[in-house]
Design a protein around this motif. Structure first.
Motif, PDB file in Angstrom:
ATOM      1  N   ARG A 363       0.899  -1.636  -0.284  1.00  0.00           N
ATOM      2  CA  ARG A 363      -0.212  -0.177  -0.321  1.00  0.00           C
ATOM      3  C   ARG A 363       1.077   1.170   0.066  1.00  0.00           C
ATOM      4  O   ARG A 363       0.531   2.191  -0.868  1.00  0.00           O
ATOM      5  CB  ARG A 363      -1.111   0.213   0.943  1.00  0.00           C
ATOM      6  CG  ARG A 363      -1.937   1.384   1.459  1.00  0.00           C
ATOM      7  CD  ARG A 363      -3.035   1.268   2.538  1.00  0.00           C
ATOM      8  NE  ARG A 363      -3.728  -0.072   2.005  1.00  0.00           N
ATOM      9  CZ  ARG A 363      -5.197   0.333   2.671  1.00  0.00           C
ATOM     10  NH1 ARG A 363      -5.501   1.398   3.437  1.00  0.00           N
ATOM     11  NH2 ARG A 363      -6.171  -0.789   2.105  1.00  0.00           N
ATOM     12  N   PHE A 364       1.829   0.803   0.344  1.00  0.00           N
ATOM     13  CA  PHE A 364       2.910   2.114   0.774  1.00  0.00           C
ATOM     14  C   PHE A 364       3.172   2.490  -0.474  1.00  0.00           C
ATOM     15  O   PHE A 364       3.690   3.791  -0.738  1.00  0.00           O
ATOM     16  CB  PHE A 364       3.734   2.263   2.275  1.00  0.00           C
ATOM     17  CG  PHE A 364       5.294   2.847   1.847  1.00  0.00           C
ATOM     18  CD1 PHE A 364       4.732   3.884   3.020  1.00  0.00           C
ATOM     19  CD2 PHE A 364       6.278   2.814   1.701  1.00  0.00           C
ATOM     20  CE1 PHE A 364       5.859   5.174   2.679  1.00  0.00           C
ATOM     21  CE2 PHE A 364       7.220   3.749   1.770  1.00  0.00           C
ATOM     22  CZ  PHE A 364       7.587   4.720   2.268  1.00  0.00           C
ATOM     23  N   PHE A 365       4.267   1.725  -1.350  1.00  0.00           N
ATOM     24  CA  PHE A 365       4.769   2.104  -2.395  1.00  0.00           C
ATOM     25  C   PHE A 365       3.764   2.212  -3.287  1.00  0.00           C
ATOM     26  O   PHE A 365       4.022   3.154  -4.722  1.00  0.00           O
ATOM     27  CB  PHE A 365       5.211   0.577  -3.091  1.00  0.00           C
ATOM     28  CG  PHE A 365       7.145   0.448  -2.126  1.00  0.00           C
ATOM     29  CD1 PHE A 365       7.641   1.846  -2.906  1.00  0.00           C
ATOM     30  CD2 PHE A 365       6.938  -0.152  -1.073  1.00  0.00           C
ATOM     31  CE1 PHE A 365       9.034   1.728  -1.404  1.00  0.00           C
ATOM     32  CE2 PHE A 365       7.809   0.033  -0.406  1.00  0.00           C
ATOM     33  CZ  PHE A 365       8.947   0.810  -0.324  1.00  0.00           C
ATOM     34  N   GLY A 366       2.565   1.428  -3.530  1.00  0.00           N
ATOM     35  CA  GLY A 366       1.331   2.258  -4.128  1.00  0.00           C
ATOM     36  C   GLY A 366       0.867   3.497  -3.978  1.00  0.00           C
ATOM     37  O   GLY A 366       0.734   4.138  -5.313  1.00  0.00           O
ATOM     38  N   ALA A 367       0.654   3.991  -2.848  1.00  0.00           N
ATOM     39  CA  ALA A 367       1.120   5.397  -2.652  1.00  0.00           C
ATOM     40  C   ALA A 367       1.727   6.284  -3.410  1.00  0.00           C
ATOM     41  O   ALA A 367       0.811   7.227  -4.230  1.00  0.00           O
ATOM     42  CB  ALA A 367       0.332   5.693  -1.296  1.00  0.00           C
ATOM     43  N   LEU A 368       2.593   5.907  -3.316  1.00  0.00           N
ATOM     44  CA  LEU A 368       4.129   7.138  -3.722  1.00  0.00           C
ATOM     45  C   LEU A 368       4.163   6.751  -5.509  1.00  0.00           C
ATOM     46  O   LEU A 368       4.000   7.674  -5.628  1.00  0.00           O
ATOM     47  CB  LEU A 368       5.362   6.278  -3.060  1.00  0.00           C
ATOM     48  CG  LEU A 368       5.171   6.978  -1.447  1.00  0.00           C
ATOM     49  CD1 LEU A 368       6.402   6.182  -1.141  1.00  0.00           C
ATOM     50  CD2 LEU A 368       5.620   8.083  -1.646  1.00  0.00           C
ATOM     51  N   PHE A 405      -3.388   5.760   4.341  1.00  0.00           N
ATOM     52  CA  PHE A 405      -3.307   4.367   5.293  1.00  0.00           C
ATOM     53  C   PHE A 405      -4.519   5.655   6.809  1.00  0.00           C
ATOM     54  O   PHE A 405      -4.825   4.644   7.688  1.00  0.00           O
ATOM     55  CB  PHE A 405      -2.614   4.664   6.461  1.00  0.00           C
ATOM     56  CG  PHE A 405      -1.160   3.606   5.667  1.00  0.00           C
ATOM     57  CD1 PHE A 405      -1.093   2.176   6.131  1.00  0.00           C
ATOM     58  CD2 PHE A 405      -0.335   4.248   4.678  1.00  0.00           C
ATOM     59  CE1 PHE A 405      -0.044   1.435   4.897  1.00  0.00           C
ATOM     60  CE2 PHE A 405       0.218   3.220   4.017  1.00  0.00           C
ATOM     61  CZ  PHE A 405       0.766   1.791   4.789  1.00  0.00           C
ATOM     62  N   GLU A 406      -5.049   5.996   5.882  1.00  0.00           N
ATOM     63  CA  GLU A 406      -6.271   6.689   6.609  1.00  0.00           C
ATOM     64  C   GLU A 406      -6.186   7.636   8.272  1.00  0.00           C
ATOM     65  O   GLU A 406      -6.483   7.221   8.663  1.00  0.00           O
ATOM     66  CB  GLU A 406      -7.206   5.985   7.151  1.00  0.00           C
ATOM     67  CG  GLU A 406      -8.348   5.893   5.703  1.00  0.00           C
ATOM     68  CD  GLU A 406      -8.877   4.265   5.151  1.00  0.00           C
ATOM     69  OE1 GLU A 406      -9.618   3.767   6.678  1.00  0.00           O
ATOM     70  OE2 GLU A 406      -8.811   3.792   4.321  1.00  0.00           O
ATOM     71  N   LEU A 407      -5.240   8.011   8.292  1.00  0.00           N
ATOM     72  CA  LEU A 407      -4.513   8.398   9.528  1.00  0.00           C
ATOM     73  C   LEU A 407      -4.918   9.514  10.243  1.00  0.00           C
ATOM     74  O   LEU A 407      -4.936   9.675  11.132  1.00  0.00           O
ATOM     75  CB  LEU A 407      -2.472   8.331   9.193  1.00  0.00           C
ATOM     76  CG  LEU A 407      -1.609   7.458   9.369  1.00  0.00           C
ATOM     77  CD1 LEU A 407      -0.514   8.129   9.002  1.00  0.00           C
ATOM     78  CD2 LEU A 407      -2.371   6.693  10.893  1.00  0.00           C
ATOM     79  N   GLY A 408      -5.362  10.142   9.171  1.00  0.00           N
ATOM     80  CA  GLY A 408      -6.292  11.165   9.455  1.00  0.00           C
ATOM     81  C   GLY A 408      -7.616  10.977   9.864  1.00  0.00           C
ATOM     82  O   GLY A 408      -8.360  11.859  10.208  1.00  0.00           O
ATOM     83  N   ASP A 409      -8.297  10.366   9.966  1.00  0.00           N
ATOM     84  CA  ASP A 409      -9.917   9.705  10.138  1.00  0.00           C
ATOM     85  C   ASP A 409      -9.486   9.991  11.828  1.00  0.00           C
ATOM     86  O   ASP A 409      -8.884   8.656  12.494  1.00  0.00           O
ATOM     87  CB  ASP A 409     -10.073   7.908   9.977  1.00  0.00           C
ATOM     88  CG  ASP A 409     -11.327   8.051   9.868  1.00  0.00           C
ATOM     89  OD1 ASP A 409     -11.945   8.789  11.250  1.00  0.00           O
ATOM     90  OD2 ASP A 409     -11.247   6.543   9.153  1.00  0.00           O
ATOM     91  N   PRO A 410     -11.335  10.550  11.937  1.00  0.00           N
ATOM     92  CA  PRO A 410     -11.131  10.803  13.511  1.00  0.00           C
ATOM     93  C   PRO A 410     -11.239   9.698  14.254  1.00  0.00           C
ATOM     94  O   PRO A 410     -10.865   9.592  15.294  1.00  0.00           O
ATOM     95  CB  PRO A 410     -11.729  12.309  13.579  1.00  0.00           C
ATOM     96  CG  PRO A 410     -12.259  12.069  12.174  1.00  0.00           C
ATOM     97  CD  PRO A 410     -11.558  11.683  10.795  1.00  0.00           C
ATOM     98  N   ASP A 411     -12.081   8.444  13.456  1.00  0.00           N
ATOM     99  CA  ASP A 411     -12.698   7.847  14.299  1.00  0.00           C
ATOM    100  C   ASP A 411     -11.790   6.573  14.764  1.00  0.00           C
ATOM    101  O   ASP A 411     -11.524   5.727  15.408  1.00  0.00           O
ATOM    102  CB  ASP A 411     -13.295   7.148  13.332  1.00  0.00           C
ATOM    103  CG  ASP A 411     -14.891   8.020  13.775  1.00  0.00           C
ATOM    104  OD1 ASP A 411     -15.292   8.756  14.114  1.00  0.00           O
ATOM    105  OD2 ASP A 411     -15.656   7.731  12.692  1.00  0.00           O
ATOM    106  N   ASN A 412     -10.073   6.662  13.798  1.00  0.00           N
ATOM    107  CA  ASN A 412      -9.232   5.467  14.251  1.00  0.00           C
ATOM    108  C   ASN A 412      -8.618   6.274  15.366  1.00  0.00           C
ATOM    109  O   ASN A 412      -7.870   6.769  15.201  1.00  0.00           O
ATOM    110  CB  ASN A 412      -8.653   5.633  13.303  1.00  0.00           C
ATOM    111  CG  ASN A 412      -9.384   4.760  12.255  1.00  0.00           C
ATOM    112  OD1 ASN A 412     -10.487   4.358  12.831  1.00  0.00           O
ATOM    113  ND2 ASN A 412      -9.171   4.542  10.655  1.00  0.00           N
TER     114      ASN A 412
END
Lengths: 422, 422
Positions: A363-368, A405-412
């Motif tokens: 997922r990491f390299f895919g995003a880049l 990685f949806e790190l900004g999702d306030p629910d997580n």
């Protein structure tokens, strides 16, 4: 009743009004029934002003005397804070690093803490007083000289004292709300992390996150000191740096955050003979010049030439030194030339257990790739993937990975990428 | 090879350039083959700036913390001086009062030296280094807290260190050429005194001469430390304060100089019952308010009233305190009222052996009478006559007395008024 060690940096005690505000906060904690030990840095620009004075007298002052000079800074701020606390009706007593029992090596300017013998601090706390301790300074074991701990020294003082006093928490007050999933100046929806493990925080700090210095986190991990990074402008909880349950570490791939670092440059040693010992000779030359390398990559032998290129990253501030050191051994090693590139940026994704979850790197390299970012160097650890990219690509790359990685999702609270759920 | 303790005050180290000049002077002394220990005050206005900071935080700061704050001042100047010396190629090591072994009482703000254990200074000198010591500060014997010695503290540090190190001389560098026969601003032909006894210097200092503080001279006398007061702007010899040969002290009336003091005021307690114990009650009330009296006079009973007046002089800064203390006991003691007069001046003539030469006082009072100066209070010691006059009369009185004893005569090193001649 808890024992709290609270550290306030230079910007929190920059003037009389700010010192009074810190005093109020500290006295509140004391009145809530806690034992309180406060560690302070020098006021605002004091250290720079003292360095400027030293520069006027001598361009290369003896390190022992520079330490003697600089340690006057915390002496001023701690005495003023003790006065401000006293004015609020609480008792306060200030202590130098030496009085607080901070015993160090004798390497002036970057001494390391050997031991902490906080007898006088314990005594002051036992008498109900708030103890104020000068951060950043200690006394050398051998010569009994005044020493300083170098960058981030006050944080380290606080954690070391917290360990020696068996404090319940070491609070690091700063101008942000805590540790974030990414730099909010680049990623607007970056989220404050509520809880992070020592290991993850170490990787974040080593990868460019500036909120806590690496040394301080190392010390906290070694002595299992719970660290609470929080804002000096609010009473909201910040980020807790602690040990995480083993289960959480092993079974789940938790992605904590994205760090970036624009302070490094890349050196390429072109046309090295492709034979054993050459890489070692290159790195020996650089290490002898006291330069710390970060990431290293060696391109396989270039077909038909018997030659190879070696690249590494290093702090930009060490660039000139490293190139000079390499130039001296060029003939001996037999490489062609060096290239210097200071337009790189490093991006790191940090999270416990990611190594055992191959989906993370995909997922990491895919995003880049989707963001059109070219990756120049890759390096990984158990809980980190780092890449070097063009500096102009860095902000976009940070945003892309943070989103993926949806790190900004306030629910997580912590994003669980794979595993048995929670 | 001599061991020299040299003290430089705040104005001598006020900025980087001045610190460099002091460094040159000190290195010259070292290169001439002497062992050199330097005592420094805080740079120029540093102490005032720190007091201003304290004032912003708390109007009545705890004395312990004020000492912690103020001692950062010498820490800065001594480290900078060590750097400047090091730049000139000599070795220098700076030491705080505590490191230098200056052990004091625990009365913050005006601690007294109990002992000096200069092991580290001796060690630095033995290794050929120039030792730099922070003046004005020490460490309390009981509590191991940082203390300050109060006004003139750096001079006292220097003399105490000179005594403990068995130094050959304690040099006090100042902005004048030495001790003068009178204040040159008032008496243009005042002459520098080449040599003066501890006792005479004590009387001069107690009578208003500001070049050396009383405490420092007391300390020098107790430990027989030769003190050399000299200019930091020239290499000319200044004034030596030492023991004088017994013969000189006893057989001749040597007039050393005229001191004056405009810092005192006069309090008169009017209409005291003329009976035993009343004067004691008055002075007890003032002493309990921690006010030091200087000169005292009691007018004999005023005919037919059974009442008398008591006058005394005291520092103007203590005036308000003394009047308030007296006001509280007025009814109990039964006096009428107090008068406060801050337009007085004190003039003192100092010289060894003058008491046994009645001609001295005759000439002294004759000179004042010829100058039309009215004398309000008289006080004498073995080697001093002091009078209180109107403040407006003070400059004329000083000149008249200075002339009467021919103190400005360049041919006279010490004016021999009577005795076996020399």
């Amino acid at each position: 009743m808890a024992l709290v060690v609270a550290k306030f940096g230079g910007s929190s005690v920059a003037d009389a009004d700010k010192i009074k505000r810190v005093a109020e906060r500290v006295v509140e904690q004391r009145r809530a029934g806690n034992e309180v030990c406060v560690v302070v840095s020098a006021m605002g620009d004091t250290t720079d002003e003292l360095l400027e004075l030293a520069e006027q007298v001598s361009p290369l002052p003896p390190a022992r005397e520079l330490d003697m000079l600089l340690t006057s800074g915390e002496r001023i701020s701690m005495a003023l804070l003790a006065m401000a606390i006293s004015k609020l009706g609480a008792e306060a007593r200030s202590f130098t690093g030496s009085q607080a029992g901070v015993i160090t090596t004798s390497t002036h300017g970057k001494a390391r803490i050997i031991d902490v013998t906080p007898g006088r601090i314990r005594g002051a706390l036992d008498e109900g007083a708030i103890a104020i301790v000068a951060g950043f300074q200690g006394v050398s074991q051998d010569t009994k000289d005044v020493t300083t701990l170098g960058r981030g020294g006050s944080d380290t003082t606080a954690v070391a004292l917290a360990a020696a006093l068996h404090a319940d928490v070491c609070e690091i007050y700063t101008d942000v709300d805590g540790v974030f999933t990414a730099d909010p100046r680049i990623v607007p929806n970056a989220r404050k992390i509520d809880k992070i493990s020592y290991e993850e925080m170490l990787e974040l700090a080593a990868s460019g996150a500036k909120v806590l210095m690496l040394r301080c986190v190392e010390y906290a991990r070694r002595y299992s000191v719970p660290v609470h990074v929080r804002s000096s402008f609010s009473t909201k909880p910040g980020t807790w740096v602690t040990e995480l349950p083993e289960a959480e570490l092993v079974e789940q791939a938790i992605i904590r955050g994205v760090a970036h670092d624009s302070s490094e440059a890349k050196v390429t040693v072109v046309g090295c003979p492709d034979k054993p010992g050459v890489a070692a000779a290159v790195f020996r030359a650089v290490a002898d010049a006291d330069v710390n390398l970060d990431m290293i990559v060696q391109v396989g032998s270039i077909a038909g030439t018997g030659r190879t290129d070696i690249s590494f990253t290093l702090p930009k501030t060490d660039g000139r030194t490293a190139l000079a050191a390499l130039d001296k051994v060029r003939a001996e090693i037999g490489f062609d030339r060096t290239l210097y590139d200071d337009h790189i940026g490093k991006l790191s994704l940090i999270g416990a257990g990611m190594k055992s979850h191959p989906g993370v790197s995909a997922r990491f390299f895919g995003a880049l790739a989707d963001a059109g970012v070219n990756v120049e160097i890759i390096s990984t650890s158990e809980i980190r993937i780092s890449v070097v990219v063009r500096d102009t690509d860095l902000p976009g790359a940070v945003k892309a990975v943070h989103d993926a990685f949806e790190l900004g999702d306030p629910d997580n609270q912590a994003v669980v990428y794979a595993g048995s759920g929670r």
